[in-house]
Design a protein around this motif. Structure first.
Motif, PDB file in Angstrom:
ATOM      1  N   LYS A  92       6.800 -47.344 141.444  1.00  0.00           N
ATOM      2  CA  LYS A  92       7.829 -46.520 141.496  1.00  0.00           C
ATOM      3  C   LYS A  92       8.846 -46.758 140.293  1.00  0.00           C
ATOM      4  O   LYS A  92       8.712 -47.741 139.786  1.00  0.00           O
ATOM      5  N   PRO A  93       9.552 -45.964 139.801  1.00  0.00           N
ATOM      6  CA  PRO A  93      10.412 -45.991 138.512  1.00  0.00           C
ATOM      7  C   PRO A  93      11.372 -46.974 138.712  1.00  0.00           C
ATOM      8  O   PRO A  93      11.805 -46.944 139.807  1.00  0.00           O
ATOM      9  N   ASP A  94      11.637 -47.990 137.844  1.00  0.00           N
ATOM     10  CA  ASP A  94      12.757 -48.962 137.916  1.00  0.00           C
ATOM     11  C   ASP A  94      14.202 -48.344 137.588  1.00  0.00           C
ATOM     12  O   ASP A  94      14.180 -47.802 136.162  1.00  0.00           O
ATOM     13  N   LEU A  95      15.096 -47.913 138.281  1.00  0.00           N
ATOM     14  CA  LEU A  95      16.101 -47.158 138.336  1.00  0.00           C
ATOM     15  C   LEU A  95      17.423 -48.088 138.063  1.00  0.00           C
ATOM     16  O   LEU A  95      17.932 -48.548 139.117  1.00  0.00           O
ATOM     17  N   ASN A  96      17.779 -48.641 137.044  1.00  0.00           N
ATOM     18  CA  ASN A  96      18.791 -49.609 136.587  1.00  0.00           C
ATOM     19  C   ASN A  96      20.056 -48.890 136.667  1.00  0.00           C
ATOM     20  O   ASN A  96      21.148 -49.490 136.854  1.00  0.00           O
ATOM     21  N   SER A  97      20.000 -47.570 135.918  1.00  0.00           N
ATOM     22  CA  SER A  97      21.335 -46.881 136.071  1.00  0.00           C
ATOM     23  C   SER A  97      20.869 -45.594 136.334  1.00  0.00           C
ATOM     24  O   SER A  97      19.753 -45.029 136.330  1.00  0.00           O
ATOM     25  N   PHE A  98      21.965 -44.670 136.391  1.00  0.00           N
ATOM     26  CA  PHE A  98      21.826 -43.355 136.470  1.00  0.00           C
ATOM     27  C   PHE A  98      21.214 -42.657 135.354  1.00  0.00           C
ATOM     28  O   PHE A  98      20.137 -41.755 135.386  1.00  0.00           O
ATOM     29  N   SER A  99      21.625 -43.220 134.175  1.00  0.00           N
ATOM     30  CA  SER A  99      21.047 -42.404 132.739  1.00  0.00           C
ATOM     31  C   SER A  99      19.431 -42.684 132.876  1.00  0.00           C
ATOM     32  O   SER A  99      18.600 -41.994 132.482  1.00  0.00           O
ATOM     33  N   ASP A 100      18.982 -43.819 133.278  1.00  0.00           N
ATOM     34  CA  ASP A 100      17.496 -44.184 133.373  1.00  0.00           C
ATOM     35  C   ASP A 100      16.774 -43.429 134.364  1.00  0.00           C
ATOM     36  O   ASP A 100      15.692 -42.651 134.048  1.00  0.00           O
ATOM     37  N   ALA A 101      17.526 -43.240 135.469  1.00  0.00           N
ATOM     38  CA  ALA A 101      16.949 -42.240 136.663  1.00  0.00           C
ATOM     39  C   ALA A 101      16.947 -40.872 136.126  1.00  0.00           C
ATOM     40  O   ALA A 101      15.513 -40.069 136.242  1.00  0.00           O
ATOM     41  N   ALA A 102      17.588 -40.340 135.448  1.00  0.00           N
ATOM     42  CA  ALA A 102      17.902 -38.923 135.109  1.00  0.00           C
ATOM     43  C   ALA A 102      16.836 -38.715 134.166  1.00  0.00           C
ATOM     44  O   ALA A 102      16.140 -37.691 133.971  1.00  0.00           O
ATOM     45  N   ARG A 103      16.694 -39.570 133.001  1.00  0.00           N
ATOM     46  CA  ARG A 103      15.771 -39.487 132.089  1.00  0.00           C
ATOM     47  C   ARG A 103      14.217 -39.519 132.530  1.00  0.00           C
ATOM     48  O   ARG A 103      13.412 -38.660 132.162  1.00  0.00           O
ATOM     49  N   ILE A 104      14.045 -40.479 133.701  1.00  0.00           N
ATOM     50  CA  ILE A 104      12.690 -40.368 134.181  1.00  0.00           C
ATOM     51  C   ILE A 104      12.344 -39.164 135.211  1.00  0.00           C
ATOM     52  O   ILE A 104      11.180 -38.378 134.832  1.00  0.00           O
ATOM     53  N   LEU A 105      13.526 -38.734 135.719  1.00  0.00           N
ATOM     54  CA  LEU A 105      13.167 -37.443 136.448  1.00  0.00           C
ATOM     55  C   LEU A 105      13.043 -36.070 135.521  1.00  0.00           C
ATOM     56  O   LEU A 105      12.392 -35.180 135.774  1.00  0.00           O
ATOM     57  N   ILE A 106      13.771 -35.948 134.353  1.00  0.00           N
ATOM     58  CA  ILE A 106      13.466 -34.776 133.513  1.00  0.00           C
ATOM     59  C   ILE A 106      12.109 -35.165 132.872  1.00  0.00           C
ATOM     60  O   ILE A 106      11.504 -33.881 132.574  1.00  0.00           O
ATOM     61  N   LEU A 107      11.634 -36.344 132.414  1.00  0.00           N
ATOM     62  CA  LEU A 107      10.392 -36.228 131.996  1.00  0.00           C
ATOM     63  C   LEU A 107       9.320 -36.119 133.041  1.00  0.00           C
ATOM     64  O   LEU A 107       8.213 -35.477 132.635  1.00  0.00           O
ATOM     65  N   GLN A 108       9.376 -36.301 134.237  1.00  0.00           N
ATOM     66  CA  GLN A 108       8.569 -35.968 135.517  1.00  0.00           C
ATOM     67  C   GLN A 108       8.475 -34.438 135.491  1.00  0.00           C
ATOM     68  O   GLN A 108       7.244 -33.833 135.566  1.00  0.00           O
ATOM     69  N   LYS A 109       9.654 -33.608 135.441  1.00  0.00           N
ATOM     70  CA  LYS A 109       9.539 -32.375 135.387  1.00  0.00           C
ATOM     71  C   LYS A 109       8.948 -31.738 134.260  1.00  0.00           C
ATOM     72  O   LYS A 109       8.289 -30.764 134.613  1.00  0.00           O
ATOM     73  N   TYR A 110       9.356 -32.328 133.039  1.00  0.00           N
ATOM     74  CA  TYR A 110       8.649 -31.680 131.649  1.00  0.00           C
ATOM     75  C   TYR A 110       7.115 -31.751 131.874  1.00  0.00           C
ATOM     76  O   TYR A 110       6.480 -30.942 131.821  1.00  0.00           O
ATOM     77  N   ASN A 111       6.562 -33.025 132.460  1.00  0.00           N
ATOM     78  CA  ASN A 111       5.090 -33.327 132.463  1.00  0.00           C
ATOM     79  C   ASN A 111       4.463 -32.278 133.668  1.00  0.00           C
ATOM     80  O   ASN A 111       3.384 -31.687 133.438  1.00  0.00           O
ATOM     81  N   GLU A 112       5.316 -31.962 134.661  1.00  0.00           N
ATOM     82  CA  GLU A 112       4.849 -31.086 135.707  1.00  0.00           C
ATOM     83  C   GLU A 112       4.550 -29.614 135.090  1.00  0.00           C
ATOM     84  O   GLU A 112       3.715 -28.986 135.365  1.00  0.00           O
ATOM     85  N   ASN A 113       5.469 -29.211 134.214  1.00  0.00           N
ATOM     86  CA  ASN A 113       5.514 -27.899 133.662  1.00  0.00           C
ATOM     87  C   ASN A 113       4.634 -27.716 132.502  1.00  0.00           C
ATOM     88  O   ASN A 113       4.137 -26.681 131.963  1.00  0.00           O
ATOM     89  N   SER A 114       4.094 -28.821 131.891  1.00  0.00           N
ATOM     90  CA  SER A 114       3.384 -28.701 130.735  1.00  0.00           C
ATOM     91  C   SER A 114       1.813 -28.281 130.999  1.00  0.00           C
ATOM     92  O   SER A 114       1.233 -28.713 132.076  1.00  0.00           O
TER      93      SER A 114
END
Length: 114
Positions: A92-114
């Motif tokens: 599972k992603p290590d979510l230390n801050s909101f910005s870390d979590a948002a970055r991980i979610l954006i990367l996951q969404k980008y990878n799904e669409n690629s």
């Protein structure tokens, strides 16, 4: 009060002189806190520690900085991590801050669409 939180519903709420909590019907433990100066997304989880119940609260972010759907996804991950601390965190992603979590979610969404 409990409703299914959406961006439209959250933007319609106004401060009425005291802090108001609006709980989400879709994800247990996820809620909106409406204060004088901001609307914050938060989570609340009850866990057992050494046989005693402990309440854990975390602020995810403000409505001005994020949407309800992103905050709900971050909340889902945080609630899972709080309830299952002994599991292998490399899965599972290590979510230390909101910005870390948002970055991980954006990367996951980008990878799904690629």
């Amino acid at each position: 009060m409990k409703v299914r939180l959406t961006d439209k519903i959250v933007s319609s709420y106004k401060w009425d002189g005291h802090e108001t909590i609006v709980r989400d019907l879709e994800l247990k433990g996820f809620f909106l806190s409406i204060g004088k100066s901001k609307k914050s997304f938060k989570i609340q989880v009850d866990v057992n520690v050494d046989g005693r119940r402990k309440t854990v609260r975390r602020t995810i972010g403000t409505f001005e900085n994020t949407s309800v759907s992103v905050a709900r996804n971050v909340a889902k991950n945080l609630i899972y991590q709080i309830r299952n601390p002994s599991e292998d965190l490399s899965k599972k992603p290590d979510l230390n801050s909101f910005s870390d979590a948002a970055r991980i979610l954006i990367l996951q969404k980008y990878n799904e669409n690629s």
